[in-house]
Design a protein around this motif. Structure first.
Motif, short mmCIF file in Angstrom:
data_model
loop_
_atom_site.label_atom_id
_atom_site.label_comp_id
_atom_site.label_asym_id
_atom_site.label_seq_id
_atom_site.Cartn_x
_atom_site.Cartn_y
_atom_site.Cartn_z
N MET A 37 -39.29 -110.22 -77.15
CA MET A 37 -39.61 -109.37 -78.30
C MET A 37 -40.48 -108.19 -77.88
O MET A 37 -40.24 -107.04 -78.29
CB MET A 37 -40.31 -110.22 -79.36
N ARG A 38 -41.49 -108.44 -77.04
CA ARG A 38 -42.37 -107.35 -76.59
C ARG A 38 -41.61 -106.26 -75.84
O ARG A 38 -41.97 -105.08 -75.92
CB ARG A 38 -43.45 -107.92 -75.66
N ALA A 39 -40.56 -106.64 -75.11
CA ALA A 39 -39.83 -105.67 -74.28
C ALA A 39 -39.16 -104.59 -75.12
O ALA A 39 -38.93 -103.48 -74.63
CB ALA A 39 -38.81 -106.39 -73.42
N ILE A 40 -38.81 -104.90 -76.36
CA ILE A 40 -38.09 -103.92 -77.19
C ILE A 40 -38.88 -103.49 -78.42
O ILE A 40 -38.40 -102.64 -79.18
CB ILE A 40 -36.72 -104.47 -77.62
N LEU A 41 -40.08 -104.04 -78.61
CA LEU A 41 -40.80 -103.76 -79.85
C LEU A 41 -41.08 -102.28 -80.05
O LEU A 41 -40.72 -101.70 -81.08
CB LEU A 41 -42.11 -104.56 -79.88
N VAL A 42 -41.74 -101.63 -79.08
CA VAL A 42 -42.09 -100.23 -79.28
C VAL A 42 -40.84 -99.35 -79.33
O VAL A 42 -40.82 -98.33 -80.03
CB VAL A 42 -43.06 -99.72 -78.20
N ALA A 61 -46.65 -96.39 -82.79
CA ALA A 61 -45.94 -97.57 -82.27
C ALA A 61 -46.75 -98.25 -81.18
O ALA A 61 -46.87 -99.49 -81.15
CB ALA A 61 -44.57 -97.16 -81.75
N ALA A 62 -47.32 -97.46 -80.26
CA ALA A 62 -48.14 -98.04 -79.18
C ALA A 62 -49.40 -98.69 -79.76
O ALA A 62 -49.86 -99.72 -79.25
CB ALA A 62 -48.51 -96.96 -78.17
N GLY A 63 -49.94 -98.10 -80.84
CA GLY A 63 -51.10 -98.69 -81.50
C GLY A 63 -50.78 -100.04 -82.12
O GLY A 63 -51.56 -100.98 -82.02
N ILE A 309 -56.14 -100.85 -70.01
CA ILE A 309 -55.18 -100.00 -69.29
C ILE A 309 -53.90 -100.78 -68.99
O ILE A 309 -52.79 -100.28 -69.19
CB ILE A 309 -55.82 -99.46 -67.99
N ALA A 310 -54.05 -102.02 -68.53
CA ALA A 310 -52.88 -102.80 -68.11
C ALA A 310 -51.92 -103.07 -69.25
O ALA A 310 -50.70 -103.08 -69.06
CB ALA A 310 -53.33 -104.11 -67.47
N SER A 315 -46.19 -100.71 -73.72
CA SER A 315 -46.12 -99.80 -74.87
C SER A 315 -45.88 -98.37 -74.42
O SER A 315 -44.72 -97.92 -74.35
CB SER A 315 -47.42 -99.91 -75.69
N LEU A 316 -46.94 -97.65 -74.04
CA LEU A 316 -46.76 -96.24 -73.72
C LEU A 316 -45.92 -96.03 -72.47
O LEU A 316 -45.10 -95.11 -72.40
CB LEU A 316 -48.14 -95.58 -73.55
N ILE A 317 -46.10 -96.90 -71.47
CA ILE A 317 -45.30 -96.75 -70.25
C ILE A 317 -43.84 -97.06 -70.53
O ILE A 317 -42.94 -96.44 -69.95
CB ILE A 317 -45.87 -97.65 -69.14
#
Length: 498
Positions: A37-42, A61-63, A309-310, A315-317
């Motif tokens: 789920m995390r891989a496609i959420l943003v 979205a990143a927030g 940062i990690a 998200s942003l990366i």
């Protein structure tokens, strides 16, 4: 009877507990659902409505991603308390799994924003119930009365190694499945695959429940009515505080979603501060305990910066990879979500190497402060590599995916220096009466870092990617230098804990 069968019967000490496969399979599939789920959420959150997404701005979205990650780790604290004082680990894990499955099903249905936010809340609550307690049950399997004597330290460590291998397998495979389904078929199909993963995990857990019940017995000391009322009062205060912040932000004209993000970020930062205050005010702590708690404040802050940062890797990366990384391969475009499999793959390949390295170094291995400094420095280098990728893509071209793969590799190396060390030193610095609570603080460092990332990513609205990542990389390197310079002071505060 075969030689193998004869050996297995005559040397039971070489076997793991019978419940290990059930917990291994449950955790693998739960992590499959979580990381899938995390891989496609943003990517779903920013996709326009014409492509089935919510069409949110990238920083919003990143927030959401950051606050969600913070909430997952924050709720692990009450999740552990409920298991210890009310339901027991077995029932808490089962209930958590059911709530997670309900959350993924909500995301899998085309219910637009309402279904998305409900699904994320349910998954956060369920993960908070399951995550801290399934590891407790694994340890409990090796403590069940009548277990073979060799179910001791070596066998227990091997069991946990197999357990964490399952985590990495699930985390590695999930983005490959959900990334392709979400980006090539339909976002809700990707979320549906994550739901299927959690349902498979529940099936494995229920099938093995007979072997697992002894490892998750009812709590020996149940919470009193007064303690339950006090916990409910604290929960009510937290909900009231969140509602008040949301009301203020809405009144300021920033919208309800912004209000929720601000409120939950603030809550995730306030809770660990209250934890530290409560521990320092507790009676009965001697000078050594207080000194070690002061040392742990600095360790907590360093870990918070690291996770701030990690955690932007998902998200942003991920958004950067979608828009600025060349994903063409022999005329075919690699799904963006597939890059999220790189970290778990590196972790599987390198975790054993690091464990062997620390064992080989023995007493010559770096101190806790030195390992933290190495971790922060490595994260700084990884983030500067992302700055290089941003610079390579600044002229409108797409940067090579090697930038991203190299950054993830260095980040995993950094995490292997810092994360296991942080878990270990947390247990060693804890005053005896706070052994469980201070472990909760390690989860809260991840929560605080995730919550801070939800606010820090807003800088990417005003800074180009190369400058933004360069600023974050420089901040990580400065923190690494500060920890390295303070290692003598930390050693004195830690009072004999290296």
């Amino acid at each position: 009877m075969s030689v193998e069968e004869s050996t297995a019967r005559t040397t039971p000490r070489k076997r793991h507990p019978r419940g290990l496969p059930a917990l291994w399979g449950t955790e693998m599939w739960e992590r499959f659902s979580y990381y899938g789920m995390r891989a496609i959420l943003v990517l779903y959150l920013v996709a326009p409505s014409s492509r089935g997404g919510l069409g949110l701005p990238p920083t919003t979205a990143a927030g959401i991603f950051g606050v969600y990650g913070g909430l997952v780790n924050l709720l692990a604290v009450p999740g552990g308390w409920l298991a210890d004082r009310l339901w027991g680990a077995h029932r808490t894990v089962l209930g958590g799994g059911l709530v997670i499955a309900a959350g993924h099903c909500a995301l899998a249905l085309p219910l637009a924003a309402a279904g998305t936010y409900l699904g994320l809340l349910l998954i956060a609550v369920g993960t908070g119930l399951l995550k801290p307690n399934i590891s407790t049950m694994l340890g409990g399997l090796y403590d069940v009365p009548g277990a073979p004597a060799a179910h001791g330290t070596a066998r227990r460590d091997a069991g946990f190694s197999l357990f964490y291998l399952g985590i990495n397998i699930g985390a590695f495979a999930a983005p490959l499945v959900t990334g392709w389904l979400g980006e090539r078929v339909d976002w809700h199909a990707g979320f549906g695959a994550a739901a299927v993963g959690m349902l498979l995990g529940l099936t494995v857990y229920l099938r093995g429940s007979r072997q697992l019940r002894p490892a998750g017995p009812p709590p020996r000391t149940r919470a009193t009515t007064h303690q339950l009322q006090r916990a409910a009062a604290w929960a009510g205060c937290a909900v009231g505080a969140v509602a008040a912040v949301v009301a203020v932000v809405v009144a300021a004209g920033l919208g309800a979603l912004a209000g929720v993000l601000y409120a939950l970020s603030a809550l995730t930062l306030v809770v660990p501060a209250l934890y530290f205050v409560a521990m320092f005010r507790a009676p009965g702590l001697d000078a050594v305990d207080r000194s070690r708690l002061r040392a742990y404040i600095w360790i907590f802050l360093a870990a918070t910066v690291f996770w701030m940062i990690a955690e932007q890797g998902g998200s942003l990366i991920s958004l950067f990879a979608q828009r600025h990384i060349d994903r063409a391969l022999f005329g075919w475009q690699i799904p963006t979500g597939w890059f999220q499999s790189a970290g778990p793959l590196y972790g599987m390949l390198l975790a054993g190497v690091f464990a062997a390295l620390w064992l080989r170094l023995g007493h010559r291995q770096p101190s806790t402060a030195a390992k933290f400094a190495l971790g922060l420095a490595g994260l700084g280098v990884a983030t500067l590599l992302m700055a290089g990728a941003g610079l390579a893509a600044s002229d409108g071209r797409r940067a090579s995916p090697l930038w991203l793969l190299a950054a993830f590799l260095v980040q995993v190396l950094a995490e292997l220096c810092l994360s296991p060390t942080g878990l270990s030193v947390t247990t060693r610095l804890a005053p005896h009466r706070f052994a469980g609570q201070i472990m909760s603080l390690w989860f809260l460092s991840v929560a605080a870092g995730s919550a801070l990332s939800a606010q820090v990513v807003r800088l990417s609205d005003i800074l180009p990617y190369d400058v933004y990542f360069a600023v974050l990389g420089a901040a990580a390197l400065l923190c690494a230098a500060a920890v390295a310079l303070a290692r003598s002071s930390l050693r004195r505060l830690m009072r004999g804990v290296s």
